[in-house]
Design a protein around this motif. Structure first.
Motif, PDB file in Angstrom:
ATOM      1  N   TYR A 171       0.853  -1.194   0.000  1.00  0.00           N
ATOM      2  CA  TYR A 171       0.000   0.000   0.000  1.00  0.00           C
ATOM      3  C   TYR A 171       0.884   1.238   0.000  1.00  0.00           C
ATOM      4  CZ  TYR A 171      -3.279   3.599   1.315  1.00  0.00           C
ATOM      5  OH  TYR A 171      -4.032   4.742   1.319  1.00  0.00           O
ATOM      6  N   GLU A 172       0.463   2.241  -0.759  1.00  0.00           N
ATOM      7  CA  GLU A 172       1.129   3.540  -0.759  1.00  0.00           C
ATOM      8  C   GLU A 172       0.060   4.581  -1.024  1.00  0.00           C
ATOM      9  OE1 GLU A 172       4.593   5.963  -3.195  1.00  0.00           O
ATOM     10  OE2 GLU A 172       4.474   3.782  -3.374  1.00  0.00           O
ATOM     11  N   GLY A 173       0.021   5.621  -0.188  1.00  0.00           N
ATOM     12  CA  GLY A 173      -0.988   6.649  -0.392  1.00  0.00           C
ATOM     13  C   GLY A 173      -0.720   7.893   0.433  1.00  0.00           C
ATOM     14  N   PRO A 174      -1.421   8.988   0.116  1.00  0.00           N
ATOM     15  CA  PRO A 174      -1.248  10.237   0.854  1.00  0.00           C
ATOM     16  C   PRO A 174      -1.819  10.108   2.262  1.00  0.00           C
ATOM     17  CG  PRO A 174      -3.048  10.449  -0.699  1.00  0.00           C
ATOM     18  CD  PRO A 174      -2.430   9.105  -0.931  1.00  0.00           C
ATOM     19  N   ARG A 175      -1.314  10.921   3.142  1.00  0.00           N
ATOM     20  CA  ARG A 175      -1.738  10.910   4.544  1.00  0.00           C
ATOM     21  C   ARG A 175      -1.881  12.358   4.999  1.00  0.00           C
ATOM     22  NH1 ARG A 175      -4.471   8.419   7.576  1.00  0.00           N
ATOM     23  NH2 ARG A 175      -4.004   8.891   9.692  1.00  0.00           N
ATOM     24  N   ALA A 176      -2.987  12.705   5.636  1.00  0.00           N
ATOM     25  CA  ALA A 176      -3.216  14.073   6.103  1.00  0.00           C
ATOM     26  C   ALA A 176      -2.447  14.363   7.390  1.00  0.00           C
ATOM     27  CB  ALA A 176      -4.707  14.314   6.325  1.00  0.00           C
ATOM     28  N   GLU A 177      -2.338  13.370   8.253  1.00  0.00           N
ATOM     29  CA  GLU A 177      -1.595  13.553   9.501  1.00  0.00           C
ATOM     30  C   GLU A 177      -0.930  12.244   9.899  1.00  0.00           C
ATOM     31  OE1 GLU A 177      -4.947  12.934  12.901  1.00  0.00           O
ATOM     32  OE2 GLU A 177      -5.010  14.841  11.825  1.00  0.00           O
ATOM     33  N   ARG A 178       0.031  12.349  10.789  1.00  0.00           N
ATOM     34  CA  ARG A 178       0.798  11.169  11.193  1.00  0.00           C
ATOM     35  C   ARG A 178      -0.017  10.215  12.060  1.00  0.00           C
ATOM     36  NH1 ARG A 178       6.209  11.302  10.057  1.00  0.00           N
ATOM     37  NH2 ARG A 178       6.952  13.334   9.380  1.00  0.00           N
ATOM     38  N   ARG A 179       0.236   8.943  11.869  1.00  0.00           N
ATOM     39  CA  ARG A 179      -0.303   7.918  12.760  1.00  0.00           C
ATOM     40  C   ARG A 179       0.677   7.659  13.903  1.00  0.00           C
ATOM     41  NH1 ARG A 179      -4.422   4.923   9.885  1.00  0.00           N
ATOM     42  NH2 ARG A 179      -4.160   5.130   7.648  1.00  0.00           N
ATOM     43  N   TYR A 180       1.987   7.863  13.628  1.00  0.00           N
ATOM     44  CA  TYR A 180       3.041   7.547  14.594  1.00  0.00           C
ATOM     45  C   TYR A 180       3.702   8.835  15.060  1.00  0.00           C
ATOM     46  CZ  TYR A 180       2.349   3.031  12.385  1.00  0.00           C
ATOM     47  OH  TYR A 180       1.786   1.890  11.882  1.00  0.00           O
ATOM     48  N   HIS A 181       3.314   9.287  16.224  1.00  0.00           N
ATOM     49  CA  HIS A 181       3.878  10.524  16.764  1.00  0.00           C
ATOM     50  C   HIS A 181       5.020  10.249  17.738  1.00  0.00           C
ATOM     51  CE1 HIS A 181       0.733  13.047  15.049  1.00  0.00           C
ATOM     52  NE2 HIS A 181      -0.089  12.065  15.339  1.00  0.00           N
ATOM     53  N   ARG A 182       5.012   9.084  18.344  1.00  0.00           N
ATOM     54  CA  ARG A 182       5.940   8.800  19.430  1.00  0.00           C
ATOM     55  C   ARG A 182       7.311   8.329  19.003  1.00  0.00           C
ATOM     56  NH1 ARG A 182       3.888   4.527  23.379  1.00  0.00           N
ATOM     57  NH2 ARG A 182       5.499   3.728  22.083  1.00  0.00           N
ATOM     58  N   PHE A 183       7.446   7.718  17.838  1.00  0.00           N
ATOM     59  CA  PHE A 183       8.741   7.112  17.535  1.00  0.00           C
ATOM     60  C   PHE A 183       9.113   7.212  16.060  1.00  0.00           C
ATOM     61  CE2 PHE A 183       5.873   3.772  16.470  1.00  0.00           C
ATOM     62  CZ  PHE A 183       5.160   3.441  17.607  1.00  0.00           C
ATOM     63  N   ASP A 184      10.436   7.250  15.865  1.00  0.00           N
ATOM     64  CA  ASP A 184      10.981   7.265  14.510  1.00  0.00           C
ATOM     65  C   ASP A 184      10.854   5.872  13.886  1.00  0.00           C
ATOM     66  OD1 ASP A 184      11.825   9.958  14.838  1.00  0.00           O
ATOM     67  OD2 ASP A 184      13.489   9.197  16.036  1.00  0.00           O
ATOM     68  N   LEU A 185      11.011   4.854  14.693  1.00  0.00           N
ATOM     69  CA  LEU A 185      10.755   3.483  14.242  1.00  0.00           C
ATOM     70  C   LEU A 185      10.421   2.646  15.454  1.00  0.00           C
ATOM     71  CD1 LEU A 185      10.557   1.365  12.040  1.00  0.00           C
ATOM     72  CD2 LEU A 185      12.967   0.869  12.397  1.00  0.00           C
ATOM     73  N   GLY A 186       9.156   2.366  15.633  1.00  0.00           N
ATOM     74  CA  GLY A 186       8.740   1.425  16.662  1.00  0.00           C
ATOM     75  C   GLY A 186       9.020   0.026  16.157  1.00  0.00           C
ATOM     76  N   PHE A 187       9.239  -0.884  17.084  1.00  0.00           N
ATOM     77  CA  PHE A 187       9.520  -2.259  16.712  1.00  0.00           C
ATOM     78  C   PHE A 187       8.684  -3.189  17.567  1.00  0.00           C
ATOM     79  CE2 PHE A 187      12.050  -6.168  17.548  1.00  0.00           C
ATOM     80  CZ  PHE A 187      11.904  -6.723  16.290  1.00  0.00           C
ATOM     81  N   ALA A 188       8.100  -4.182  16.939  1.00  0.00           N
ATOM     82  CA  ALA A 188       7.332  -5.196  17.655  1.00  0.00           C
ATOM     83  C   ALA A 188       7.627  -6.559  17.058  1.00  0.00           C
ATOM     84  CB  ALA A 188       5.836  -4.895  17.560  1.00  0.00           C
ATOM     85  N   GLN A 189       7.630  -7.555  17.908  1.00  0.00           N
ATOM     86  CA  GLN A 189       7.739  -8.925  17.439  1.00  0.00           C
ATOM     87  C   GLN A 189       6.363  -9.550  17.554  1.00  0.00           C
ATOM     88  OE1 GLN A 189      11.670  -9.983  19.616  1.00  0.00           O
ATOM     89  NE2 GLN A 189      11.478 -11.269  17.802  1.00  0.00           N
ATOM     90  N   SER A 190       5.987 -10.277  16.547  1.00  0.00           N
ATOM     91  CA  SER A 190       4.710 -10.964  16.542  1.00  0.00           C
ATOM     92  C   SER A 190       4.955 -12.444  16.810  1.00  0.00           C
ATOM     93  CB  SER A 190       4.015 -10.792  15.186  1.00  0.00           C
ATOM     94  OG  SER A 190       2.852 -11.575  15.135  1.00  0.00           O
ATOM     95  N   ASP A 191       4.235 -12.974  17.777  1.00  0.00           N
ATOM     96  CA  ASP A 191       4.349 -14.392  18.086  1.00  0.00           C
ATOM     97  C   ASP A 191       3.390 -15.227  17.255  1.00  0.00           C
ATOM     98  OD1 ASP A 191       6.271 -13.862  20.006  1.00  0.00           O
ATOM     99  OD2 ASP A 191       4.769 -13.561  21.577  1.00  0.00           O
TER     100      ASP A 191
END
Length: 133
Positions: A82-102
């Protein structure tokens, strides 16, 4: 028509053969510094084999980032879902959050989708991720 101030992009890839899952920590550390300099924010999820990354930023910063990702030998089968325009950020807290999925089915499920359906599925799963950022 002018370019959007923000663009969002969701891509998936697979850990390259002969790469250890621990390489992900190296990827995150390098990306955080680079992303902060370029105004890119987002979330990387990894299940031990599959990567799924959703990020946002200025369009002129995302194209070179995707070029680097495609050339990075640590993963393969890179596909933009997916690629598309965005009016505002979804991620305000981090430059790159990381999560592991089990749950390998979660990431495999996203890999099987494209377009808005892939983005919706990722966003629906996002609250279940234990994000480090």
């Amino acid at each position: 028509m002018s370019a959007p101030a923000l663009l969002e992009l969701l891509y998936v890839s697979v850990l390259a053969p002969r790469q250890r899952p621990t390489v992900v920590g190296q990827i995150v550390a390098q990306a955080r510094a680079r992303n902060a300099e370029r105004g890119i924010t987002g979330l990387l999820v990894f299940d031990g084999l599959h990567f799924c990354q959703h990020f946002e930023g200025p369009p002129d910063a995302l194209a070179p980032l995707m070029d680097r990702i495609r050339q990075d030998a640590r993963h393969e089968d890179v596909r933009v879902l997916y690629e598309g325009p965005r009016a505002e950020r979804r991620y305000h807290r981090f430059d790159l959050g990381f999560a592991q999925s089990d749950e390998p089915d979660d990431m495999a499920g996203i890999h099987a989708l494209e377009g808005p359906a892939a983005l919706e599925r990722f966003l629906a799963l996002r609250p279940s991720f234990d994000v480090n950022g």
